[in-house]
Write a protein that holds these residues in place. Structure first.
Motif, PDB file in Angstrom:
ATOM      1  N   ARG A  60      42.151  26.906  23.352  1.00 17.38           N
ATOM      2  CA  ARG A  60      42.152  28.160  22.602  1.00 17.38           C
ATOM      3  C   ARG A  60      41.806  29.337  23.518  1.00 17.38           C
ATOM      4  O   ARG A  60      40.862  29.249  24.314  1.00 17.38           O
ATOM      5  N   VAL A  61      42.591  30.408  23.393  1.00 16.04           N
ATOM      6  CA  VAL A  61      42.358  31.632  24.167  1.00 16.04           C
ATOM      7  C   VAL A  61      42.272  32.802  23.186  1.00 16.04           C
ATOM      8  O   VAL A  61      43.229  33.093  22.465  1.00 16.04           O
ATOM      9  N   ALA A  62      41.124  33.464  23.135  1.00 18.53           N
ATOM     10  CA  ALA A  62      40.938  34.596  22.228  1.00 18.53           C
ATOM     11  C   ALA A  62      41.595  35.851  22.815  1.00 18.53           C
ATOM     12  O   ALA A  62      41.721  35.989  24.034  1.00 18.53           O
ATOM     13  N   ALA A 106      36.959  28.809  21.845  1.00 14.73           N
ATOM     14  CA  ALA A 106      37.798  29.493  22.836  1.00 14.73           C
ATOM     15  C   ALA A 106      37.301  29.240  24.254  1.00 14.73           C
ATOM     16  O   ALA A 106      36.103  29.303  24.531  1.00 14.73           O
ATOM     17  N   LYS A 107      38.235  28.949  25.143  1.00 11.60           N
ATOM     18  CA  LYS A 107      37.896  28.678  26.538  1.00 11.60           C
ATOM     19  C   LYS A 107      37.841  29.972  27.352  1.00 11.60           C
ATOM     20  O   LYS A 107      37.080  30.092  28.322  1.00 11.60           O
ATOM     21  N   THR A 108      38.668  30.935  26.939  1.00  5.11           N
ATOM     22  CA  THR A 108      38.785  32.208  27.642  1.00  5.11           C
ATOM     23  C   THR A 108      39.056  33.304  26.626  1.00  5.11           C
ATOM     24  O   THR A 108      39.578  33.029  25.543  1.00  5.11           O
ATOM     25  N   ILE A 109      38.708  34.532  26.973  1.00  3.48           N
ATOM     26  CA  ILE A 109      39.056  35.665  26.130  1.00  3.48           C
ATOM     27  C   ILE A 109      39.727  36.748  26.980  1.00  3.48           C
ATOM     28  O   ILE A 109      39.281  37.049  28.084  1.00  3.48           O
ATOM     29  N   ILE A 126      32.201  32.092  28.398  1.00  2.00           N
ATOM     30  CA  ILE A 126      33.581  31.585  28.480  1.00  2.00           C
ATOM     31  C   ILE A 126      34.323  32.414  29.521  1.00  2.00           C
ATOM     32  O   ILE A 126      33.841  33.456  29.965  1.00  2.00           O
ATOM     33  N   GLY A 127      35.517  31.973  29.908  1.00  2.29           N
ATOM     34  CA  GLY A 127      36.321  32.726  30.869  1.00  2.29           C
ATOM     35  C   GLY A 127      36.687  34.092  30.303  1.00  2.29           C
ATOM     36  O   GLY A 127      36.884  34.237  29.097  1.00  2.29           O
ATOM     37  N   GLN A 128      36.761  35.085  31.163  1.00  2.00           N
ATOM     38  CA  GLN A 128      37.048  36.452  30.724  1.00  2.00           C
ATOM     39  C   GLN A 128      38.128  37.088  31.577  1.00  2.00           C
ATOM     40  O   GLN A 128      38.103  36.976  32.803  1.00  2.00           O
ATOM     41  N   VAL A 129      39.063  37.772  30.885  1.00  5.37           N
ATOM     42  CA  VAL A 129      40.152  38.459  31.575  1.00  5.37           C
ATOM     43  C   VAL A 129      40.303  39.845  30.974  1.00  5.37           C
ATOM     44  O   VAL A 129      40.512  39.980  29.765  1.00  5.37           O
TER      45      VAL A 129
END
Length: 543
Positions: A60-62, A106-109, A126-129
């Motif tokens: 899951r990616v938010a 969520a693994k990343t947002i 979590i991972g952030q972009v």
């Protein structure tokens, strides 16, 4: 009907519309334009970033930001990688976002500049972009060719609607794309069309009808720089918008703005005469001359509007007629997040104002209960896979493949669907007769001194009818209008509203009459699609 995944949609459109503009948005130095080919290149870059963060199939990616091209590009990148997008409401507070990130796992947002403070400093593990870093972050040089299947989950959409309890609606590629393809078959859309995106993209109505649908048809999508009506009109004028999705409140604001400008210029009588002429030609001659008579109004909207689409809530039939008399067509539709979302709609060759349209291809609708009106049930490839981690709740909502919408309505002899209310909002009076709040609300909304209204049932606490329900109204007066007409004091406002309600009561059957009402100074609490949050009002009133 063509059935493709969102991953296949991107490849198809790059081949078909390669150098045409897919997205555009106004910036400091004019409109930034992105072609379908450039969309594909940006998608690969975002996918590389996600792979470097360890995102794999069905993770899951938010996704949270204001409406912009980067939101759409991120959405396509996530689901084309075989991962699951979790679109979040950009109006949520940090405290409201964190539980949804935890629930979805969520693994990343991916987020825009506005939300930097929400996630900075390791507050969210979590991972952030950041979208603003897309061009500065190195993507992966080798992207795996993930086999994305129609049955794969594409999105988990959290919706509290008017109930206040967030639940993740699980939608597959098949759910979403069957809806996109089905609705697209009803409209003549193509590269010459320019959609203006104003509704929040996290909401399935705008995702399907304002993003993926236009994208599928090779249309250009213009993202509004803000939700202020003057900026929306400016975008329409500058880019030649042909289609826009909206909610009833937005169209009401447009109409109110038109009336206000007419009054300020002292042309109220002329405006009324033009309406009369347009009505005559429409009803007697069978011709709509509104576009010619109201050419000045059309020019304000850019002069190229083909039609508007209204969803999210019921629109006042009187407002539909007024726009029609001015030469604007508003097509009303109906659906739920759980149905990806469209179930019925009016369209070019089949339009009946007041109805929410006919059932779209591939979907079935039946009415449960009374022959005249009952709960609306829906069946088709667009019906959700379920609620995330809430299997028991999903089994009560989708039974043998049929979605129990909770909405009450009926089908007329021509197959058009009409919505009469929500089953849980129905007021059951002492005589056992049902009263639908929306019906009473429509009458009250037409009163100039009333700005907003919510009708609900309240329990009778004494007398012979003790324990039964009676009709109760919460009224937000139009204080500015009332003050102009000599009702400035609180007591005179109450007296005037009571007088108007008494007038409405005299026009209704006894069982529908408003027994009590309350004046509220603040605007009513609403969802992002401007539906009234009845649960909040009931909580405030202790109902």
């Amino acid at each position: 009907m063509e059935l493709i995944t969102i991953k296949e949609l991107l490849k198809r459109n790059v081949d078909k519309y390669r150098n045409q503009i897919a997205f555009q948005m106004r910036g400091d130095s004019g409109y930034r334009k992105i072609t379908f080919q450039q969309v594909a290149e940006q998608v690969e870059k975002v996918q590389g970033i996600l792979l470097n963060q360890g995102v794999v199939y069905q993770d899951r990616v938010a996704l949270i930001s204001e409406n912009c091209p980067e939101w759409a590009i991120s959405y396509i990148a996530i689901v084309s990688l075989g991962a699951i997008v979790v679109p979040l409401d950009a109006m949520l507070s940090k405290e409201e976002i964190l539980p949804l990130l935890n629930d979805s796992g969520a693994k990343t947002i991916i987020y825009s500049e506005k939300f930097t403070g929400y996630f900075a400093g390791g507050n969210v593990p979590i991972g952030q972009v950041k979208m603003e870093d897309f061009d500065n972050v190195q993507g992966s040089s080798q992207l795996p060719d993930v086999d994305v299947k129609p049955e794969d989950t594409a999105a988990i959409v959290y919706t509290s609607g008017t109930t206040g309890i967030p639940k993740g609606v699980v939608l597959t590629h098949k759910n979403i794309m069957s809806n996109v393809c089905s609705v697209s078959s009803l409209f003549d859309l193509g590269p010459k069309d320019n959609f203006l995106s104003v509704l929040p993209l996290h909401h399935t109505f705008e995702t399907t009808a304002g993003f993926l649908g236009p994208f599928y048809n090779g249309c250009r999508i213009t993202y509004a720089e803000s939700l202020k009506s003057n900026n929306i009109l400016k975008n329409m004028q500058e880019t030649g918008v042909t289609v826009m999705n909206g909610v009833p409140l937005l169209f009401q604001l447009f109409y109110n703005g038109i009336l206000r400008e007419v009054e300020e210029k002292g042309k109220g009588k002329l405006f009324s005469v033009l309406f009369g002429i347009s009505r005559f030609f429409k009803r007697v001659v069978g011709i709509n001359v509104g576009r010619k008579l109201f050419s000045v109004v059309h020019k304000k909207f850019g002069g190229k509007i083909r039609f508007f689409v209204s969803g999210g809530a019921a629109i006042d039939p009187g407002l539909l007629e007024n726009f029609d008399l001015m030469g604007f067509t508003i097509y009303q539709g109906y659906g739920l997040t759980e149905s990806s979302p469209i179930l019925t709609c009016n369209y070019t060759k089949s339009n009946k104002p007041g109805a929410v349209g006919k059932v779209i291809p591939g979907v079935e609708i039946r009415i449960s209960g009374s022959e005249l009106a009952g709960e609306i049930l829906a069946f088709g490839p667009n019906i959700m896979k379920g609620y995330y981690k809430r299997k028991e709740l999903a089994s009560r909502v989708v039974v043998n493949g049929w979605l129990h919408t909770g909405d009450v309505g009926y089908l007329d002899e021509d197959g058009f669907l009409y919505i009469t209310g929500r089953s849980k909002d129905v007021i059951v009076t002492a005589s056992g007769v049902n009263v639908y709040p929306e019906e009473v609300e429509h009458l009250l909304k037409n009163i100039p001194g009333i700005k907003e209204v919510c009708v609900m049932g309240t329990t009778v606490t004494e007398g012979l009818r003790k324990g039964t329900e009676e009709v109760f109204a919460i009224i937000v007066p139009d204080f500015e209008y009332l003050e102009k007409h000599g009702y400035a004091e609180e007591v005179t406002v109450y007296s005037k509203i009571k007088e108007e309600i008494d007038g409405v009561n005299r026009k209704m059957a006894d069982y529908k009459r408003i027994a009590k009402f309350k004046i509220r100074k603040e605007e009513l609490p609403k969802t992002r699609l401007m539906k009234i949050k009845r649960f909040e009002l009931k909580k405030e009133l202790g109902k």
